[in-house]
Design an enzyme around this catalytic site. Structure first.
Site, PDB file in Angstrom:
ATOM      1  N   PHE A   1      -3.102 -26.459  15.844  1.00  0.00           N
ATOM      2  CA  PHE A   1      -3.109 -26.934  14.377  1.00  0.00           C
ATOM      3  C   PHE A   1      -1.634 -26.301  13.745  1.00  0.00           C
ATOM      4  CE2 PHE A   1      -6.149 -29.907  13.263  1.00  0.00           C
ATOM      5  CZ  PHE A   1      -6.310 -29.941  11.995  1.00  0.00           C
TER       6      PHE A   1
ATOM      7  N   GLN B   1      -2.949 -28.017  -2.452  1.00  0.00           N
ATOM      8  CA  GLN B   1      -2.383 -28.042  -1.165  1.00  0.00           C
ATOM      9  C   GLN B   1      -2.084 -29.735  -1.172  1.00  0.00           C
ATOM     10  OE1 GLN B   1      -4.208 -27.815   2.910  1.00  0.00           O
ATOM     11  NE2 GLN B   1      -2.862 -26.308   3.007  1.00  0.00           N
TER      12      GLN B   1
ATOM     13  N   HIS C   1      -1.448 -32.327   1.366  1.00  0.00           N
ATOM     14  CA  HIS C   1      -1.550 -32.764   2.751  1.00  0.00           C
ATOM     15  C   HIS C   1      -0.432 -33.731   3.375  1.00  0.00           C
ATOM     16  CE1 HIS C   1      -3.044 -33.955   6.729  1.00  0.00           C
ATOM     17  NE2 HIS C   1      -4.323 -33.078   6.720  1.00  0.00           N
TER      18      HIS C   1
ATOM     19  N   LEU D   1      -6.909 -39.782   4.365  1.00  0.00           N
ATOM     20  CA  LEU D   1      -6.553 -38.556   5.190  1.00  0.00           C
ATOM     21  C   LEU D   1      -6.179 -39.071   6.573  1.00  0.00           C
ATOM     22  CD1 LEU D   1      -6.129 -35.493   5.667  1.00  0.00           C
ATOM     23  CD2 LEU D   1      -8.635 -35.497   5.964  1.00  0.00           C
TER      24      LEU D   1
ATOM     25  N   GLU E   1      -4.311 -33.629  10.623  1.00  0.00           N
ATOM     26  CA  GLU E   1      -3.361 -32.837  11.181  1.00  0.00           C
ATOM     27  C   GLU E   1      -3.367 -32.871  12.570  1.00  0.00           C
ATOM     28  OE1 GLU E   1      -1.775 -29.502   9.037  1.00  0.00           O
ATOM     29  OE2 GLU E   1      -2.836 -28.040  10.284  1.00  0.00           O
TER      30      GLU E   1
ATOM     31  N   ARG F   1       1.247 -26.713   6.139  1.00  0.00           N
ATOM     32  CA  ARG F   1       1.224 -27.876   5.162  1.00  0.00           C
ATOM     33  C   ARG F   1       2.253 -27.848   3.979  1.00  0.00           C
ATOM     34  NH1 ARG F   1      -5.212 -28.916   5.211  1.00  0.00           N
ATOM     35  NH2 ARG F   1      -5.403 -29.831   7.444  1.00  0.00           N
TER      36      ARG F   1
ATOM     37  N   HIS G   1      -4.918 -32.522  -1.339  1.00  0.00           N
ATOM     38  CA  HIS G   1      -6.139 -32.624  -0.538  1.00  0.00           C
ATOM     39  C   HIS G   1      -6.963 -31.484  -0.892  1.00  0.00           C
ATOM     40  CE1 HIS G   1      -7.912 -32.877   3.400  1.00  0.00           C
ATOM     41  NE2 HIS G   1      -7.443 -31.702   3.884  1.00  0.00           N
TER      42      HIS G   1
ATOM     43  N   ARG H   1      -3.247 -22.888   2.285  1.00  0.00           N
ATOM     44  CA  ARG H   1      -4.159 -22.696   3.341  1.00  0.00           C
ATOM     45  C   ARG H   1      -3.879 -23.243   4.668  1.00  0.00           C
ATOM     46  NH1 ARG H   1      -7.975 -26.158   5.303  1.00  0.00           N
ATOM     47  NH2 ARG H   1      -7.550 -28.060   3.844  1.00  0.00           N
TER      48      ARG H   1
END
Lengths: 247, 575, 147
Positions: B120, B235, B237, B247, B250, B284, B352, B387
C-alpha cells in the site's frame, strides 16, 4: 451532455396528512449518465424538498437506497435512467410497511436478522495474542458470497413468501445465518439450524428464486436458503441420533 | 415547551461506524453491567466505513517490525504525527485486526491459511490486511453483527444528535437526540459521550464521501468550545472517478496498477514528483499533487466532468482483477462505463479524509470533561499532515477501543447526574428545531447554500492553495454562516422530515468549513497534504506544531499545540 | 401501481411509534415471465393431486375384486385419461428440469473436505439417475422384471 425531460411519479405519504399513500408527478431534466437516485436528489434539491428518501454512499455498497422502480426492486444509485422511458414510477420497497414517502419500516428485518444469531458463536474464543485462525481459501469460499449481503432488502421485496407469510425469516437473514453456519471458525450451526426449523422456517421457501434475481451483489440468497434446508434436515436427523451435545 | 423523554445510560456513543461500533463492543466487554447507548443518524450498516476498499494495516509478516510501521506512519505524516500515539497504534494494530478476524471478518488468505497482506502507498513492506477490495464493508458488517450479541448496547437508530448536553459543572453529560422517525427530541443522559461521527468531506463538491459525512461530531464539539486540531489537512485520494468522486482503491496501485497521462507515460516514473522508486505506491498527498501538475501542464485528458488521468490495470489480467479487485471492476463498468480489464479507468484526485478533527489526547479524551472522540472525527493525532492508506480503519479499532476503556473507568468515578439542567437544554433544542421545521419566512435556499459552500471550498482549499484564495474562501464561508441562519424550509412535517436534518447538517458543514479555512490560512508553509503556493517548503523552525482552531462569536481563533516528538527525528520527506 | 400484501408483512415485533401505511406489492407482480413460470411450477401440484385421485380409484377398485379392477383399468383407456396422464408427465418433467436447474446451487458447497463436481457433471448425474430409475420402474411395471 444530452439532457431529456422525464416524468417521475413518486409515492408520497405523510401519516399526519394522508390517509393512504398517494402519488405526485415531477418533470426532471435528466442527464444521460444519471442514475435514478440522481433524479430523486434533483427533485429534493430543486423542486420539492419535502420528499423523504434514504441514501448515502451512491456506490451500491451501503444498501440505503432500495426502492421499487417501475414495479421492480432496485438500488436506485446503481440503476441507470437510460434503461427507462419517459415515465418512471418510484415507490417504496414492496412488502414493507411504509413510514413516509419512499422510506419503509426496517425494524421487522432487524428482528428477523437478530434471531438467526449473525455472529461467530464459539464455546471459547482465542485470545488476541494467540493469533488469527487459519482458514484456507476453500473454507473461505464456502461462505464468502453469502457474506456480501449489504442488507438492502431488495430480496424481501421480491419474495412472494415474504409478501404472504409475515413470520418467514426471509432471504437475507437466512443467507446471513447460513454464512455463519458455513464459516469454519463458527460453532453455532446447531442453534441456527434449530432456528431455521422454528417459526418462519426456511421450508416456507417455495423456490421462486426471485431473491437471487434481484440481488444487486450476487449473494444468491436462494442458494443459501436451499442449502440451509438441507443442513437443517441433517442437523435434525443428527439430533435424533445424538441428542444434545451432538455436533 | 415540548415534552422530552429522558433515557439514562452509562456511556453514550454518537455515530455507529467502525470507531463507534468498536467502542461500543469494547465498552460492553470492559464492563458487562454498564449500559451503552449507540446513537446514529443512520442504521449502523449504512455508515460510511462501509465504502472503504483497500485494507487495514498492521504488522503481520516476519520481515516487518513495529519500528518500520511506526517510521512509515511518522514520515507519512510529514512529522506532524504525535509519536507516542503512533508507537501505541502500531503495537495495538495487530491485536485489533486479529480480534476482527476472530469475530468473523472474511480476510483474504495465503496458501497456508494465514491472513494475506498487500502493498500500500507509503508502506515499506506488505502489511495491509485485506478482504478482496471490500475491507470497509466487511469490517463494518462484522462489527455491527458482533455488536448484536451484547444486550447492554442499546441502539438509537436514525437519531440525529443536534446538541451536546452540558452539566452545571461544565462537563458533558449527554446528548439531545432528534428521533428522525417521530420528529421528537430525546434527552439521552450518561456519564460520558464519545463522538465517532466521521469526517466532513461533503463540504467539498468532489469527494469519495457519502451524503452522511457532514462533520456533525466535529461541529458539536466545536460549538461547545472544544478546539478542532489540524483542520487544514485534507486528504485528496489520488484515484476517484470523475463526476461522482467514487473511490477507486489504492489497492489498484498496490496490486501493480500504473498511472498514465494522455501520452501513455507513467508520469510518476518519468518525472520527479518526490516519490522516488515507489512510483505509484508513494504517499497520497504527493501522488495527488503529481496528478494536478500533470493536468496543469496539459498532459491530462478531457472529459464531461473535467480533466483526468488514467489508471491502467490491463496488465494485471482478468483473473487477478476478478480475485483481488472485483468491486473496482464493477464500479468502473457501472459508473463510468469502463471495464478496467479492457481499458484504463479515468481518475482524478478527490477529497477523501480529514486528518484533522476534534482535539483529543491519546485516551481519546477532549478538554471538555466527559467528552471523547475517536476515528476520523478525532485528531489524536495519528496521521499528522498526511495519512497513509489503510491506517485509518485500524485507527478506528485501536482508538475506538482505547477510548471506550478509558470512558468505562471514567464513568465509574462519576456519581449521580443532576439531569434538570440537561433536560432544559434538550427542551430548548427541541423548540429550536420545531421553529426550524418548515420555516417559510427565510430567504435562502438550502441546496444553493450547499452549492456555494462547495464552490468556496473547492477554489480555496484544493490540492494547491494560495493565501489570497484561502482568504477569500474564509470570507465566503463566514458569510455563508450568516445565510444559513436564514434558510427557507418548505417541509413542516413531523414524521421522517429529512429537509430539517439537511438544514442541521448544513449548519454543521459551514462551521467545519470555517474552521478548516481559517486553519489553512494560518499555516504559512507546505507540509503533507497542505500545499501553499506562496510558501512551498516545509518550515520546521516555525510551523512544527498542531493548529488549534477554537470557536468564538467573532470568528475562529487560531492557536498552537506542541507535537509530541520522539525517537524519529524530522527529516526531509523523500521516497 | 400497487395492491396490498399481507397486512403484517415485515411488521416489527414492537410496533413503530408512528402510523405506517400497509405493505404493498406491484399490481402486475404476476406478469413477468419468471413469475409466470413460478406460478405454473407451483400450480402443477394440483395436477398431481388429481392424478393421485386416479391412483386411489384404481387401488380402491383392486380391493373390490378382479372384475372391478379390470373395469377401472378399461375406463382408463378413454382418450381423456391418456391426454391427462401425458399432461401430468409433461408437468413432472417441467418441474424436474426446473428443480435440477436449481440443484447445483442448492446443494451444500462442500461435503466434508470434498469439493462438489462442476455444474455439468451434476446435471448429467441427475438426468442419468432420473432416466435410469424411470427405465427400471417401467420395466418392473410392464412385467419385464420381478414378474
Amino acid at each position: 451532455m444530452r439532457e431529456v425531460t422525464k416524468t417521475f411519479v413518486l409515492t408520497r405519504f405523510d401519516p399526519d396528512q394522508d390517509e393512504a399513500p398517494r402519488t405526485q408527478e415531477y418533470k426532471v431534466p435528466v442527464r444521460e449518465d444519471w442514475k435514478v437516485l440522481d433524479a430523486i436528489n434533483f427533485i429534493k434539491d430543486e423542486i420539492d424538498p419535502s420528499v423523504s428518501h434514504r441514501w448515502s454512499c451512491r456506490m451500491a455498497v451501503c444498501g440505503s437506497c432500495g426502492m421499487m422502480v417501475n414495479g421492480e426492486p432496485k438500488l436506485t444509485c446503481k440503476t441507470a435512467l437510460s434503461d427507462y422511458g419517459d415515465r418512471v414510477e418510484i415507490e417504496p420497497l414492496a412488502n414493507f410497511p411504509i413510514v413516509r414517502d419512499l422510506v419503509v419500516e426496517l425494524e421487522g428485518f432487524m428482528d428477523k436478522f437478530k434471531s438467526v444469531k449473525p455472529w461467530i458463536v464459539r464455546a471459547k474464543q482465542k485470545a488476541a495474542e494467540e493469533g488469527t485462525y487459519r482458514q484456507s481459501t476453500e473454507e473461505l469460499s464456502a461462505f464468502k458470497q453469502f457474506s456480501m449481503c449489504i442488507n438492502c432488502m431488495l430480496c424481501y421485496s421480491a419474495c412472494p413468501v415474504v409478501a404472504n407469510e409475515p413470520e418467514f425469516i426471509g432471504p437475507a437473514a437466512i443467507a446471513l445465518g447460513h454464512r455463519y453456519n458455513m464459516d469454519s471458525r463458527d460453532e453455532g450451526a446447531s442453534e441456527r439450524n434449530q432456528r431455521f426449523r422454528e417459526e418462519g422456517t426456511v421450508f416456507s421457501c417455495s423456490y421462486a428464486n426471485e431473491c437471487s434475481e434481484v440481488c444487486p451483489k450476487d449473494v444468491d440468497p436462494a442458494a443459501a436458503v436451499n442449502q440451509a434446508k438441507f443442513n437443517a434436515v441433517i442437523d435434525w436427523a443428527k439430533g435424533l441420533v445424538m441428542p444434545k451435545g451432538g455436533s | 415547551m415540548s415534552a422530552i423523554d429522558l433515557y439514562r445510560h452509562d456511556i453514550i456513543i454518537v455515530g455507529g461506524g467502525g470507531a463507534g461500533l468498536r467502542a461500543a463492543i469494547a465498552a460492553a466487554e470492559a464492563d458487562p453491567s454498564q449500559s451503552i447507548a449507540l446513537v446514529s443518524k443512520v442504521y449502523p450498516m449504512r455508515s460510511h466505513t462501509v465504502s472503504a476498499e483497500g485494507g487495514a494495516a498492521a504488522v503481520a509478516r516476519a520481515d516487518d517490525t513495529l519500528e518500520m510501521h511506526g517510521y512509515d506512519t511518522v514520515k507519512g505524516s510529514d512529522f506532524l504525527g504525535d509519536q507516542h500515539v503512533i508507537e501505541y497504534f502500531v503495537e495495538e494494530a495487530p491485536k485489533e485486526l486479529t480480534l476482527l478476524e476472530h469475530w468473523g471478518l472474511p480476510f483474504s488468505r495465503n496458501e497456508d491459511g494465514t491472513v494475506a497482506t498487500r502493498a500500500f502507498g507509503g508502506m515499506t513492506t506488505k502489511r495491509t490486511w485485506y478482504a478482496a477490495d471490500k475491507i470497509g464493508f466487511h469490517m463494518l458488517h462484522t462489527l455491527f453483527q458482533t455488536s448484536l450479541k451484547y444486550d447492554n448496547i442499546v441502539r438509537y437508530d436514525e437519531h440525529f444528535v443536534s446538541k451536546l448536553l452540558i452539566a452545571n459543572d461544565g462537563s458533558c453529560r449527554g446528548v439531545a437526540a432528534h428521533d428522525i422517525r417521530t420528529g421528537e427530541m430525546k434527552a439521552i443522559i450518561g456519564k460520558a459521550v464519545m463522538l465517532t461521527t466521521g469526517g466532513g468531506g461533503k463540504i467539498f463538491p468532489f469527494t469519495t464521501n457519502g451524503m452522511i459525512k457532514t462533520g456533525d461530531g466535529m461541529a458539536l464539539a466545536y460549538r461547545e468550545g472544544v478546539p478542532l486540531k489540524d483542520m487544514e489537512f485534507v486528504q485528496y485520494h489520488p484515484t476517484g472517478l470523475p463526476g461522482t468522486g467514487i473511490l477507486i482503491t489504492e489497492a489498484t496501485r498496490g496490486e501493480g496498477g500504473y498511472l498514465t497521462n494522455k501520452d501513455g507515460e507513467r508520469f510518476l516514473v518519468e518525472r520527479d514528483y518526490g516519490v522516488g522508486s515507489k512510483a505509484e505506491l508513494g504517499p497520497r498527498d504527493m501522488i495527488s499533487r503529481a496528478i494536478v501538475q500533470e493536468i496543469e501542464a496539459g498532459r491530462g485528458l478531457s472529459g464531461p466532468y473535467g480533466d483526468y488521468v488514467n489508471l491502467d490495470l490491463r496488465h494485471l489480467g482478468e483473473a487477478k482483477i476478478d480475485e483481488r479487485l472485483p468491486f473496482v471492476r464493477l464500479l468502473g463498468r457501472t459508473y463510468v462505463g469502463v471495464d478496467p480489464v479492457k481499458d484504463p479507468l479515468p481518475i482524478r484526485p478527490v477529497v477523501h479524509y480529514m486528518m484533522g478533527g476534534v482535539d483529543t489526547d491519546i485516551d481519546c479524551a477532549t478538554q471538555l470533561s466527559g467528552l471523547y472522540a475517536a476515528g476520523e472525527t478525532a485528531c489524536v493525532s495519528l496521521n499528522g499532515a498526511n495519512r497513509l492508506g489503510s491506517n485509518s480503519l485500524t485507527e478506528c479499532l485501536v482508538f475506538g477501543a482505547r477510548g471506550a476503556r478509558h470512558m468505562t473507568q471514567y464513568a465509574k468515578s462519576i456519581g449521580q447526574i443532576d439531569d434538570k439542567a440537561l433536560v432544559e437544554q434538550a427542551k430548548a433544542e427541541a423548540d429550536r428545531i420545531d421553529q426550524l421545521r418548515g420555516r417559510q419566512k427565510g430567504g435562502e435556499k438550502l441546496s444553493e447554500i450547499r452549492r456555494k459552500l462547495n464552490e468556496a471550498m473547492e477554489s480555496g482549499c484544493g490540492v494547491y492553495r494560495q493565501q489570497d484564495t484561502m482568504k477569500a474562501c474564509l470570507q465566503d464561508v463566514s458569510q455563508l454562516r450568516g445565510r444559513v441562519a436564514d434558510l427557507q424550509l418548505t417541509d413542516p412535517s413531523r414524521v421522517f422530515n429529512t429537509e430539517v436534518i439537511a438544514a442541521l447538517e448544513l449548519a454543521n458543514m459551514v462551521d467545519v468549513a470555517e474552521a478548516l479555512a481559517a486553519s489553512a490560512l494560518s499555516r504559512k508553509e507546505s507540509r503533507g497534504a497542505h500545499t501553499c503556493k506562496d510558501y512551498p517548503h516545509r518550515d520546521d523552525q516555525n510551523y512544527l506544531y498542531h493548529t488549534m482552531c477554537t470557536f468564538s462569536p467573532s470568528g475562529p481563533v487560531i492557536g498552537k499545540k506542541d507535537v509530541t516528538l520522539g525517537h524519529w527525528e524530522p527529516e526531509e520527506r523523500k521516497y | 401501481m400497487s395492491r396490498p400484501a399481507h397486512p403484517h408483512a415485515m411488521a416489527p415485533k414492537t410496533p413503530g411509534k408512528t402510523r405506517t401505511a400497509p405493505p404493498q406489492i406491484p399490481a402486475s407482480w404476476w406478469s413477468t415471465s419468471r413469475m409466470r413460470a413460478y406460478l405454473a411450477f407451483d400450480a402443477t401440484g394440483f395436477v398431481y393431486l388429481l392424478v393421485g385421485f386416479l391412483a386411489i380409484r384404481l387401488v380402491w377398485a383392486l380391493g373390490s375384486g378382479q372384475g372391478a379392477y379390470d373395469s377401472a383399468l378399461g375406463a382408463l383407456e378413454n382418450p381423456i385419461y391418456i391426454v391427462w396422464n401425458v399432461f401430468a408427465l409433461l408437468c413432472v418433467i417441467g418441474v424436474g428440469v426446473r428443480f435440477f436447474r436449481l440443484f447445483p446451487k442448492a446443494q451444500p458447497a462442500r461435503l466434508g473436505p470434498a469439493k462438489p463436481p462442476p455444474g455439468p457433471v451434476i446435471h448429467a448425474g441427475l438426468y442419468l439417475a432420473w432416466i435410469g430409475i424411470t427405465v427400471l420402474l417401467s420395466a418392473i411395471l410392464a412385467g419385464g422384471l420381478f414378474a
